[in-house]
Design a protein around this motif. Structure first.
Motif, short mmCIF file in Angstrom:
data_model
loop_
_atom_site.label_atom_id
_atom_site.label_comp_id
_atom_site.label_asym_id
_atom_site.label_seq_id
_atom_site.Cartn_x
_atom_site.Cartn_y
_atom_site.Cartn_z
N SER A 234 40.67 43.74 44.19
CA SER A 234 39.45 42.93 44.33
C SER A 234 39.36 41.85 43.26
O SER A 234 38.76 40.80 43.48
N GLU A 235 39.97 42.09 42.10
CA GLU A 235 39.92 41.12 41.02
C GLU A 235 40.65 39.83 41.36
O GLU A 235 40.44 38.80 40.69
N THR A 236 41.50 39.84 42.37
CA THR A 236 42.28 38.66 42.71
C THR A 236 41.71 37.89 43.91
O THR A 236 42.30 36.90 44.34
N ARG B 178 41.81 47.31 34.62
CA ARG B 178 41.40 46.50 35.75
C ARG B 178 41.67 45.01 35.57
O ARG B 178 41.72 44.25 36.54
N TRP B 179 41.83 44.56 34.33
CA TRP B 179 42.12 43.16 34.06
C TRP B 179 43.56 42.78 34.39
O TRP B 179 43.90 41.59 34.48
N GLY C 76 37.43 33.91 41.95
CA GLY C 76 37.57 33.57 40.55
C GLY C 76 36.32 32.90 40.03
O GLY C 76 35.43 32.51 40.79
N ARG D 99 44.45 40.48 37.65
CA ARG D 99 44.19 39.05 37.49
C ARG D 99 45.16 38.41 36.52
O ARG D 99 45.64 37.28 36.75
N HIS E 22 46.48 50.31 37.54
CA HIS E 22 45.45 49.32 37.86
C HIS E 22 44.06 49.87 37.53
O HIS E 22 43.21 49.15 36.99
#
Length: 324
Positions: A316-318, A230-231, A321, A234, A226
């Protein structure tokens, strides 16, 4: 494109990922459809997979090495998972106090929920029961994760040749908390019965009172992967959501039954009347109540060192949006 191996059970809500009908952006996905117990063991002991379905409880105890996305492939009410020996004299939850109860692993999510529900709603304190841990049908099952020092319950592993199902039949334990149905019960052995004679009604009443549809499993990514991409969190989250939405949209079709259940349409309609149209949501905010309930139970039972917040569990990316 990066190659990613996902280990997950075979579910209608993930099947589009398995078949390739849904493809995560930027990912060359290999889907290994394996039983949950095997996935958990291999991921926790050897980190064999890039991404995996994992017990929510096990993940909460391993957040340093793994990071989750708010995808919940397994959810199940657990009142139906409490079995008692017919000769034990146990007829109500209160009768469990002071008894010996078998459980495959103390830290497993199903057990955390069962103990929490019994304590909170049926006045059966966690420490009022003595626990025996081990394999349900096969001997030699250990805890996958060492229990933290905060666990104060009376827990003893069963013998190396013993199984919990056999011990329940023989009266060596009084009850059993088991996510899997024990074979003696499945085979109609009258020496084993469920604690709740009508668990469906008890579970529906529980949902009406609490709004909690228990989450059993989340989806985790190896933390180093991860951090490198980092993408990815998501991308996977979007793909799992697309697969789930596809499965849910066709569940109630009546022109040709999707599954081999004659009254599937009635079951879908009944479930939606009780639980709402979107009764299996992904995402943190839509599951705030159930996640808070589980985290409170985990902390109260000594499995978590501190009371966690739901948003602390997920990439945190999830958590939010973009908007157009």
């Amino acid at each position: 494109m990066i190659p990613i191996t996902l280990a997950c059970g075979r579910y209608d809500r993930t099947d589009a990922l398995r078949t390739g009908a849904v493809r995560p952006e930027g990912v060359d996905l290999t889907y290994l459809a394996l039983p949950p117990e095997e996935v958990f063991y291999r991921m926790l002991r050897h980190r064999e997979f890039d991404v995996a379905e994992l017990s929510l409880s096990s993940y909460v105890m391993n957040t340093a090495e793994l990071v989750a996305i708010p995808v919940f492939p397994s959810r199940t009410f657990r009142h139906n998972a409490i079995y008692v020996g017919a000769a034990s004299g146990i007829t109500s939850p209160a009768d469990l106090k002071g008894r010996v109860v078998g459980i495959p692993e103390y830290q497993m999510t199903a057990a955390v929920f069962i103990r929490g529900i019994l304590a909170e709603h049926h006045d059966v304190p966690v420490d009022s029961v003595r626990y025996r841990t081990g394999g349900l049908h096969e001997p030699g099952r250990p805890e996958k994760i060492p229990l933290p020092s905060g666990v104060t319950a009376d827990i003893t592993p069963i013998g190396p040749a013993q199984t919990l199902a056999r011990m329940l039949l023989d009266g060596e334990i009084d009850a059993l908390y088991s996510a899997r149905m024990p074979l003696p019960y499945a085979d109609g052995d009258h020496r084993v019965r469920r604690l709740f004679a009508d668990p469906r009604q008890v579970e529906e009443d529980y949902f009406r009172a609490t709004g909690v549809f228990p989450i059993m499993h989340a989806v985790v990514i190896r933390r180093e992967l991860h951090e490198q991409h980092r993408w990815l969190a998501r991308s996977l989250y979007k793909a799992f959501e697309q697969a789930r939405s596809s499965a849910m949209s066709t569940l109630g079709e009546t022109n040709a039954l999707r599954y081999s259940l004659p009254w599937l349409y009635e079951e879908v309609e009944r479930t939606r009347r009780i639980m709402g149209e979107d009764y299996w949501p992904y995402g943190v905010d839509a599951n705030d109540t159930v996640l808070r309930t589980f985290l409170r139970y985990s902390f109260e039972q000594g499995l978590s060192e501190r009371q966690l917040e739901p948003r602390q569990l997920f990439a945190s990316e999830t958590l939010d949006g973009f908007r157009v």
